[in-house]
Design a protein around this motif. Structure first.
Motif, PDB file in Angstrom:
ATOM      1  N   GLY A   1       1.253  -6.310   1.937  1.00  0.00           N
ATOM      2  CA  GLY A   1       1.603  -5.493   2.626  1.00  0.00           C
ATOM      3  C   GLY A   1       3.218  -5.195   2.642  1.00  0.00           C
ATOM      4  O   GLY A   1       3.868  -5.351   3.392  1.00  0.00           O
ATOM      5  N   MET A   2       3.548  -5.324   1.447  1.00  0.00           N
ATOM      6  CA  MET A   2       4.723  -5.049   1.023  1.00  0.00           C
ATOM      7  C   MET A   2       5.117  -3.496   1.095  1.00  0.00           C
ATOM      8  O   MET A   2       4.167  -2.414  -0.149  1.00  0.00           O
ATOM      9  N   VAL A   3       6.349  -3.050   0.427  1.00  0.00           N
ATOM     10  CA  VAL A   3       7.377  -1.506   0.019  1.00  0.00           C
ATOM     11  C   VAL A   3       7.971  -2.265  -1.390  1.00  0.00           C
ATOM     12  O   VAL A   3       8.891  -3.020  -0.565  1.00  0.00           O
ATOM     13  N   SER A   4       8.656  -1.029  -1.718  1.00  0.00           N
ATOM     14  CA  SER A   4       9.943  -1.276  -2.693  1.00  0.00           C
ATOM     15  C   SER A   4      11.195  -0.733  -1.640  1.00  0.00           C
ATOM     16  O   SER A   4      10.739   0.083  -1.191  1.00  0.00           O
ATOM     17  N   CYS A   5      11.999  -1.468  -2.184  1.00  0.00           N
ATOM     18  CA  CYS A   5      13.282  -0.893  -1.241  1.00  0.00           C
ATOM     19  C   CYS A   5      13.577   0.506  -2.361  1.00  0.00           C
ATOM     20  O   CYS A   5      13.576   0.213  -3.533  1.00  0.00           O
ATOM     21  N   PRO A   6      14.212   1.414  -1.678  1.00  0.00           N
ATOM     22  CA  PRO A   6      14.296   2.779  -2.426  1.00  0.00           C
ATOM     23  C   PRO A   6      15.819   2.923  -3.239  1.00  0.00           C
ATOM     24  O   PRO A   6      15.851   3.540  -3.908  1.00  0.00           O
ATOM     25  N   GLN A   7      16.682   1.356  -2.804  1.00  0.00           N
ATOM     26  CA  GLN A   7      17.955   1.655  -3.482  1.00  0.00           C
ATOM     27  C   GLN A   7      17.870   0.400  -4.382  1.00  0.00           C
ATOM     28  O   GLN A   7      18.178   0.698  -6.045  1.00  0.00           O
ATOM     29  N   CYS A   8      16.976  -1.003  -3.473  1.00  0.00           N
ATOM     30  CA  CYS A   8      17.188  -2.036  -5.105  1.00  0.00           C
ATOM     31  C   CYS A   8      16.401  -2.241  -5.949  1.00  0.00           C
ATOM     32  O   CYS A   8      15.747  -3.542  -6.920  1.00  0.00           O
ATOM     33  N   ARG A   9      14.949  -2.081  -5.193  1.00  0.00           N
ATOM     34  CA  ARG A   9      13.100  -1.609  -5.358  1.00  0.00           C
ATOM     35  C   ARG A   9      13.124  -2.839  -5.286  1.00  0.00           C
ATOM     36  O   ARG A   9      11.639  -3.711  -6.026  1.00  0.00           O
ATOM     37  N   ALA A  10      13.675  -4.605  -4.189  1.00  0.00           N
ATOM     38  CA  ALA A  10      12.757  -5.834  -4.271  1.00  0.00           C
ATOM     39  C   ALA A  10      12.090  -5.069  -4.000  1.00  0.00           C
ATOM     40  O   ALA A  10      11.609  -4.022  -3.249  1.00  0.00           O
ATOM     41  N   MET A  11      10.707  -5.933  -3.130  1.00  0.00           N
ATOM     42  CA  MET A  11      10.149  -6.304  -2.370  1.00  0.00           C
ATOM     43  C   MET A  11      10.332  -6.492  -1.058  1.00  0.00           C
ATOM     44  O   MET A  11      11.082  -7.559  -0.793  1.00  0.00           O
ATOM     45  N   VAL A  12       9.989  -5.923  -0.160  1.00  0.00           N
ATOM     46  CA  VAL A  12      10.626  -5.470   1.729  1.00  0.00           C
ATOM     47  C   VAL A  12       9.412  -5.810   2.069  1.00  0.00           C
ATOM     48  O   VAL A  12       8.171  -4.769   1.285  1.00  0.00           O
ATOM     49  N   ASP A  13       9.358  -6.506   2.708  1.00  0.00           N
ATOM     50  CA  ASP A  13       7.680  -6.392   4.091  1.00  0.00           C
ATOM     51  C   ASP A  13       7.370  -5.289   4.731  1.00  0.00           C
ATOM     52  O   ASP A  13       8.358  -4.404   4.579  1.00  0.00           O
ATOM     53  N   LYS A  14       6.452  -4.099   4.454  1.00  0.00           N
ATOM     54  CA  LYS A  14       6.073  -2.298   5.529  1.00  0.00           C
ATOM     55  C   LYS A  14       7.038  -2.781   6.481  1.00  0.00           C
ATOM     56  O   LYS A  14       7.258  -1.297   7.070  1.00  0.00           O
ATOM     57  N   GLU A  15       6.822  -3.786   7.564  1.00  0.00           N
ATOM     58  CA  GLU A  15       7.550  -3.806   8.619  1.00  0.00           C
ATOM     59  C   GLU A  15       8.761  -3.414   9.029  1.00  0.00           C
ATOM     60  O   GLU A  15       9.696  -3.885  10.005  1.00  0.00           O
ATOM     61  N   ALA A  16       9.434  -4.207   7.641  1.00  0.00           N
ATOM     62  CA  ALA A  16      11.055  -4.328   7.879  1.00  0.00           C
ATOM     63  C   ALA A  16      12.527  -3.529   8.293  1.00  0.00           C
ATOM     64  O   ALA A  16      11.111  -2.159   7.738  1.00  0.00           O
TER      65      ALA A  16
END
Length: 167
Positions: free
Chosen positions: A91-106
Motif C-alpha cells: 500500500g505504498m507509492v514512491s514520492c516523485p520528489q525524493c523517492r521515499a516510500m509513502v502510504d498511497k493514501e497520503a
C-alpha cells in the motif's frame, strides 16, 4: 654410537620434518588465502567495470557486449516491476520528489513535504448488459465478463434498470 643415540637422532629428524611440513602447510594456507583475496579484488573491479560500461554505453554497446547489456537492462526492468508490485502489496507509492516510500493514501510526503500526485478516479459511464459490471469511458470490453461494450445498449439498459426499480 649406541642404539639409543640412533633412535634419538631419528626421532629428532622426524620431528624436524614434521615441523617443516606443518610450517609449509601453514604457509600454503596463508598464500591460498592471499590468492583468494586478490581474486575477490579482481571480481569486484570487474563488476565495477561492467557497471560503468553499462551506464556509459547502454544505448550503443559494442556488438560483443550487446547481449550482456541487454540482459542487464531486462533484469533492471524486472527488478523495477517486482519492486513496484511489492509497493502495491504494502500500500505504498514512491514520492516523485525524493523517492521515499509513502502510504498511497497520503496527500504529502512525510520526508520532503511534496504534494503526492492526485489519484484520478475512473468515471463510470454505464453498466454491462451481460453481468452488470461498471463500464468506464473508453472501455471496449467488459473487464468482468469480456462482453463487447455497445454504448447504445448500455444506455438502454440503464434506462430499463431505472424504470424497473422505480416500479
Amino acid at each position: 654410537m649406541s642404539f639409543f643415540d640412533e633412535v634419538g637422532k631419528k626421532i629428532t629428524d622426524v620431528s624436524q620434518e614434521t615441523i617443516q611440513k606443518t610450517k609449509n602447510m601453514a604457509d600454503t594456507a596463508k598464500m591460498n588465502s592471499a590468492i583468494a583475496e586478490e581474486e575477490q579484488k579482481i571480481k569486484l573491479a570487474s563488476e565495477q567495470i561492467g557497471r560503468i560500461y553499462v551506464q556509459k554505453y547502454r544505448e550503443n554497446p559494442e556488438p560483443e557486449f550487446a547481449d550482456y547489456v541487454k540482459q542487464v537492462i531486462i533484469a533492471e526492468q524486472k527488478i523495477a516491476e517486482l519492486k513496484h508490485t511489492i509497493q502495491e502489496l504494502k500500500g505504498m507509492v514512491s514520492c516523485p520528489q525524493c523517492r521515499a516510500m509513502v502510504d498511497k493514501e497520503a496527500m504529502f510526503c512525510p520526508l520532503c513535504g511534496s504534494a503526492m500526485p492526485k489519484k484520478v478516479q475512473p468515471v463510470v459511464t454505464s453498466y454491462c448488459t451481460s453481468c452488470g459490471a461498471a463500464i468506464v469511458a473508453g472501455q471496449k470490453f467488459c473487464v468482468s465478463c469480456g462482453t463487447p461494450v455497445n454504448t447504445g445498449e448500455m444506455q438502454q439498459s440503464e434506462g430499463r434498470e431505472a424504470s424497473e426499480t422505480e416500479a
